[in-house]
Design an enzyme around this catalytic site. Structure first.
Site, PDB file in Angstrom:
ATOM      1  N   LYS A  43      -8.187  12.073  53.747  1.00 40.10           N
ATOM      2  CA  LYS A  43      -6.842  11.073  53.609  1.00 40.10           C
ATOM      3  C   LYS A  43      -5.128  11.749  53.904  1.00 40.10           C
ATOM      4  O   LYS A  43      -5.603  12.843  53.011  1.00 40.10           O
ATOM      5  CB  LYS A  43      -6.487   9.888  52.793  1.00 40.10           C
ATOM      6  CG  LYS A  43      -5.705   8.561  52.915  1.00 40.10           C
ATOM      7  CD  LYS A  43      -5.773   8.027  51.707  1.00 40.10           C
ATOM      8  CE  LYS A  43      -4.435   6.841  51.459  1.00 40.10           C
ATOM      9  NZ  LYS A  43      -4.640   6.066  50.299  1.00 40.10           N
ATOM     10  N   SER A  83      -3.824   1.982  51.429  1.00 36.55           N
ATOM     11  CA  SER A  83      -2.841   1.843  51.538  1.00 36.55           C
ATOM     12  C   SER A  83      -3.859   3.341  53.338  1.00 36.55           C
ATOM     13  O   SER A  83      -3.748   3.766  53.546  1.00 36.55           O
ATOM     14  CB  SER A  83      -2.049   3.000  51.359  1.00 36.55           C
ATOM     15  OG  SER A  83      -2.980   3.750  50.261  1.00 36.55           O
ATOM     16  N   SER A  89      -5.891   0.200  46.915  1.00 37.01           N
ATOM     17  CA  SER A  89      -5.741   1.323  48.071  1.00 37.01           C
ATOM     18  C   SER A  89      -7.075   2.172  48.498  1.00 37.01           C
ATOM     19  O   SER A  89      -7.545   2.118  50.077  1.00 37.01           O
ATOM     20  CB  SER A  89      -4.684   2.499  48.163  1.00 37.01           C
ATOM     21  OG  SER A  89      -3.574   1.560  48.519  1.00 37.01           O
TER      22      SER A  89
END
Length: 477
Positions: A83, A158, A182
């Protein structure tokens, strides 16, 4: 030997077993994942930094090392994604923010080091919303990540890029993190599997950081992985929890805890408090309950203690810290969209400030203690993740009701972060809704330090329900 065109379909467990045994090369496994990325990512926009050239070089180096007799790591040749809010040396940790697009990491975060030390190969970096603080993934820097099931469902956030990537076949493992959901939001959105580790389980640190995070961020945020099959968590997470001295609060415990005597008791609840439970979520919970019962678990209905209170107090406390420490950056560098969303966060979760914030940080122990006592009797708890099927893209931009559906209803999510408890998320049903097909995930909460028990339960559910990637791939082609 496996057909090379299908190697991207292999999970981490099977990929590592085959590369270690010499049935396939790391270069072939990584190359197949890259080819799949090239084929599907243009539509999804899940991977926003393509690292295929260095990934191929690393895979060839792994093959050469194996041929010379070097030992293989437990994730030898497994393609993974990282990420964009975590440091990877030489790459930008932009966090989806235009002002941070040139924040080049001087070194690797512990989870990146641990993945690579285990033999994994990073093929790309995945998208996140601005400041990694939405349950939907879109930002002015890279744009929207689309759900592989279709545009009727948000990709979640997220870690929306990671969830969409791993389910579409772009790598067998997707790194992510979770301060309020997330890892679990994108798993639920895409039909993937994850376990949010408990506090202190996975070492965390970004070499690019200019200051330490707030105390609640330190206490609530964790690093983890999203997979498309539950067993891959057992093969991958033991490497993720390797200690790193840069995280002074990491807890060096083995992945597997002691076996529990007799059938494990699972507390079962459909409680969603003031939010209506959707019939499809109810059916998913029933299916998960039946799977666990058939697998030998003892499932009993329970009334969990103080869940809503822990969730609301915890998120209001987090909003107090965010307002004080992140607020100026959000105002200075955030888009109009993210500022409007945060304004609504602050309205619905009125930030605790000053003495009241300190009192609520102290009260965290009260909630955690109540749950520790509860989990003595019920080592696992099967519960909803969200009370309704996953929402559509941009739902959180649609005023108070949008934010209430997206975040307000997610009490079962952020309550676990506030108390620092492990929580897995696994699909238990594929619903055929008017808008289109949609996976429905449930949550399994575990005793502190017992992520392994939650993953075992996920495997039992998956063995009954099946992997959600298989019907997805039939639709994607």
């Amino acid at each position: 030997m496996a057909d090379s065109k299908d190697l991207w379909k292999l999970g981490a467990t099977e990929t590592a077993a085959r590369t270690t045994a010499g049935e396939i090369t790391a270069e072939a496994a990584v190359g197949a994942a890259i080819d799949r990325m090239d084929a599907v990512n243009p539509r999804l926009n899940a991977v926003v930094e393509n690292l295929s050239d260095e990934a191929r070089d690393r895979a060839r180096a792994l093959d050469k090392a194996r041929a010379s007799g070097a030992p293989c790591g437990p994730l030898h040749g497994v393609p993974v994604t990282i990420k964009i809010n975590v440091d990877q040396k030489g790459h930008a940790s932009s966090n989806g923010v235009v002002a941070l697009k040139d924040l080049i990491a001087p070194g690797d975060a512990p989870i990146v080091e641990n993945l690579q030390a285990a033999g994994a190969v990073v093929i790309g970096r995945t998208n996140t919303p601005e400041f990694s603080f939405r349950a939907d993934t879109d930002n002015p820097l890279f744009g929207r990540t689309h759900n592989p099931w279709g545009d009727h469902i948000s990709s979640g956030g997220s870690t929306g890029g990671g969830g969409a990537a791993v389910m579409a076949g772009i790598g067998a493992l997707a790194h992510g993190n979770d301060i309020g959901g997330s890892l679990r939001f994108p798993s639920a959105a895409n039909g993937a599997v994850t376990v949010k580790p408990g506090l202190g389980r996975v070492p965390a640190y970004n070499p690019s950081q200019k200051a330490e995070r707030g105390m609640l961020a330190q206490a609530m945020s964790v690093q983890g992985l999203i997979t498309r099959e539950a067993r891959d968590l057992h093969v991958s997470m033991p490497s993720m929890i390797a200690p790193d001295p840069r995280d002074p609060f990491h807890t060096p415990l083995p992945w597997r805890g002691a076996a529990l005597e007799g059938p494990i008791t699972v507390g079962f609840t459909k409680e969603t408090y003031e939010f209506e439970l959707h019939p499809e979520v109810s059916r998913a919970l029933d299916a998960a309950r039946d799977a666990l019962t058939d697998a030998g678990y003892r499932v009993v209905e329970v009334e969990p203690p103080l869940l809503r209170e822990a969730g609301m107090d915890g998120y209001r406390a987090l909003m107090g810290e965010v307002l004080a420490l992140m607020g100026p950056d959000i105002r200075a560098h955030g888009s109009d969209t993210i500022q409007a969303i945060f304004d609504e966060y602050f309205r619905q979760f009125t930030p605790f400030e000053g003495t009241e914030l300190l009192q609520m940080m102290a009260k965290r122990s009260h909630y955690a203690r109540a749950w520790s006592l509860f989990l003595e009797e019920y080592p696992l708890v099967l519960a909803p993740f969200l009370p309704q099927p996953f929402f559509a893209p941009d739902r959180d931009t649609q005023g108070p009701e949008g934010v209430r559906e997206v975040l307000g209803s997610a009490l079962w999510s952020y309550a676990m972060n506030f108390m620092g408890l492990p929580a897995a998320c696994v699909p238990a049903r594929l619903a055929e809704l008017t808008e289109g097909p949609q996976p429905i995930n449930v949550q399994i909460v575990a005793r502190r330090w017992r992520e392994d028990l939650a993953v075992d339960a996920c495997i039992a559910i998956e063995d009954r329900i099946g992997r959600m990637c298989d019907p997805l791939w039939d639709r994607m082609g």
